[in-house]
Design a protein around this motif. Sequence first.
Motif, mmCIF file in Angstrom:
data_model
loop_
_atom_site.group_PDB
_atom_site.id
_atom_site.type_symbol
_atom_site.label_atom_id
_atom_site.label_comp_id
_atom_site.label_asym_id
_atom_site.label_seq_id
_atom_site.Cartn_x
_atom_site.Cartn_y
_atom_site.Cartn_z
ATOM 1 N N SER A 210 17.558 44.013 -19.989
ATOM 2 C CA SER A 210 18.498 43.040 -20.551
ATOM 3 C C SER A 210 18.497 43.030 -22.076
ATOM 4 N N ALA A 211 17.988 44.096 -22.709
ATOM 5 C CA ALA A 211 17.981 44.174 -24.164
ATOM 6 C C ALA A 211 19.407 44.076 -24.696
ATOM 7 N N PRO A 212 19.654 43.428 -25.814
ATOM 8 C CA PRO A 212 18.692 42.800 -26.724
ATOM 9 C C PRO A 212 18.138 41.491 -26.154
ATOM 10 N N LYS A 213 16.817 41.359 -26.239
ATOM 11 C CA LYS A 213 16.134 40.211 -25.646
ATOM 12 C C LYS A 213 14.826 39.988 -26.408
ATOM 13 N N ALA A 214 14.453 38.710 -26.565
ATOM 14 C CA ALA A 214 13.200 38.379 -27.237
ATOM 15 C C ALA A 214 12.031 38.716 -26.327
ATOM 16 N N VAL A 215 11.082 39.475 -26.848
ATOM 17 C CA VAL A 215 9.867 39.812 -26.108
ATOM 18 C C VAL A 215 8.827 38.729 -26.357
ATOM 19 N N LEU A 216 8.636 38.369 -27.616
ATOM 20 C CA LEU A 216 7.720 37.299 -28.005
ATOM 21 C C LEU A 216 8.484 36.311 -28.876
ATOM 22 N N GLU A 217 8.171 35.034 -28.718
ATOM 23 C CA GLU A 217 8.837 34.016 -29.515
ATOM 24 C C GLU A 217 7.805 33.119 -30.173
ATOM 25 N N GLY A 218 8.042 32.785 -31.441
ATOM 26 C CA GLY A 218 7.198 31.833 -32.147
ATOM 27 C C GLY A 218 5.801 32.340 -32.451
ATOM 28 N N VAL A 219 5.652 33.637 -32.717
ATOM 29 C CA VAL A 219 4.337 34.184 -33.049
ATOM 30 C C VAL A 219 4.198 34.314 -34.563
ATOM 31 N N ASP A 220 2.960 34.405 -35.033
ATOM 32 C CA ASP A 220 2.734 34.525 -36.473
ATOM 33 C C ASP A 220 3.121 35.920 -36.968
ATOM 34 N N LYS A 221 3.181 36.079 -38.269
ATOM 35 C CA LYS A 221 3.645 37.317 -38.899
ATOM 36 C C LYS A 221 2.810 38.522 -38.465
ATOM 37 N N GLU A 222 1.491 38.357 -38.440
ATOM 38 C CA GLU A 222 0.592 39.459 -38.091
ATOM 39 C C GLU A 222 0.826 39.929 -36.653
ATOM 40 N N ALA A 223 0.915 39.005 -35.716
ATOM 41 C CA ALA A 223 1.148 39.349 -34.311
ATOM 42 C C ALA A 223 2.526 39.978 -34.135
ATOM 43 N N ALA A 224 3.519 39.463 -34.848
ATOM 44 C CA ALA A 224 4.871 40.002 -34.756
ATOM 45 C C ALA A 224 4.918 41.444 -35.274
ATOM 46 N N ASP A 225 4.266 41.700 -36.398
ATOM 47 C CA ASP A 225 4.244 43.052 -36.954
ATOM 48 C C ASP A 225 3.528 44.022 -36.013
ATOM 49 N N LYS A 226 2.425 43.582 -35.434
ATOM 50 C CA LYS A 226 1.657 44.420 -34.510
ATOM 51 C C LYS A 226 2.493 44.745 -33.271
ATOM 52 N N ALA A 227 3.161 43.745 -32.717
ATOM 53 C CA ALA A 227 4.004 43.954 -31.538
ATOM 54 C C ALA A 227 5.150 44.909 -31.861
ATOM 55 N N LYS A 228 5.769 44.717 -33.028
ATOM 56 C CA LYS A 228 6.874 45.582 -33.444
ATOM 57 C C LYS A 228 6.401 47.027 -33.551
ATOM 58 N N GLU A 229 5.239 47.217 -34.152
ATOM 59 C CA GLU A 229 4.680 48.550 -34.326
ATOM 60 C C GLU A 229 4.426 49.219 -32.966
ATOM 61 N N GLN A 230 3.851 48.462 -32.018
ATOM 62 C CA GLN A 230 3.543 49.010 -30.694
ATOM 63 C C GLN A 230 4.826 49.379 -29.942
ATOM 64 N N LEU A 231 5.811 48.512 -29.991
ATOM 65 C CA LEU A 231 7.060 48.785 -29.280
ATOM 66 C C LEU A 231 7.810 49.958 -29.902
ATOM 67 N N GLU A 232 7.803 50.045 -31.217
ATOM 68 C CA GLU A 232 8.477 51.167 -31.881
ATOM 69 C C GLU A 232 7.763 52.477 -31.596
ATOM 70 N N ALA A 233 6.424 52.438 -31.488
ATOM 71 C CA ALA A 233 5.671 53.643 -31.144
ATOM 72 C C ALA A 233 6.031 54.130 -29.739
ATOM 73 N N ALA A 234 6.404 53.184 -28.863
ATOM 74 C CA ALA A 234 6.816 53.540 -27.504
ATOM 75 C C ALA A 234 8.261 54.021 -27.447
ATOM 76 N N GLY A 235 9.003 53.912 -28.549
ATOM 77 C CA GLY A 235 10.366 54.430 -28.609
ATOM 78 C C GLY A 235 11.458 53.383 -28.665
ATOM 79 N N ALA A 236 11.096 52.110 -28.757
ATOM 80 C CA ALA A 236 12.087 51.031 -28.761
ATOM 81 C C ALA A 236 12.555 50.719 -30.188
ATOM 82 N N THR A 237 13.704 50.062 -30.280
ATOM 83 C CA THR A 237 14.200 49.542 -31.544
ATOM 84 C C THR A 237 13.937 48.040 -31.517
ATOM 85 N N VAL A 238 13.208 47.541 -32.534
ATOM 86 C CA VAL A 238 12.760 46.157 -32.534
ATOM 87 C C VAL A 238 13.150 45.496 -33.861
#
Length: 130
Positions: free
Chosen positions: A99-127
């Motif tokens: 169902s993308a575009p869809k929020a994976v995580l909501e209301g997380v701090d900057k550090e957690a958001a950056d880490k999640a973005k990095e992991q998802l982009e490494a898997a091939g997603a656009t975040v």
Amino acid sequence: MAKLTPEELIEAFKELTLVELNDFVKKFEEEFEVTAAAPVAAVAAGGAVAAGGEAAAEEEKSDFDVVLEAVGDKKVAVIKEVRALTSLGLKEAKDLVDSAPKAVLEGVDKEAADKAKEQLEAAGATVVLK
């Protein structure tokens, strides 16, 4: 029934999926006629009024949403990362990715958001962080 300590309750909640925990919160709110979100909204509104213009804008940016914009060609890898980040089951993670575009995580701090973005982009997603 034996009385549980707060620590035992926390351990029990750690075993639940996000869907199960969400269902529990709804039932808790109904049973005790309370709303879990009300105190948070009151504090946020009071803080924004007290802080003023620019400070309020900075305060709002302490919480980020990690939004999956596009899956890319490695859908299975993206689903695995979504499951790792959210503790969703396979079906729920697949539905979220489909169902993308869809929020994976909501209301997380900057550090957690950056880490999640990095992991998802490494898997091939656009975040996107919002």
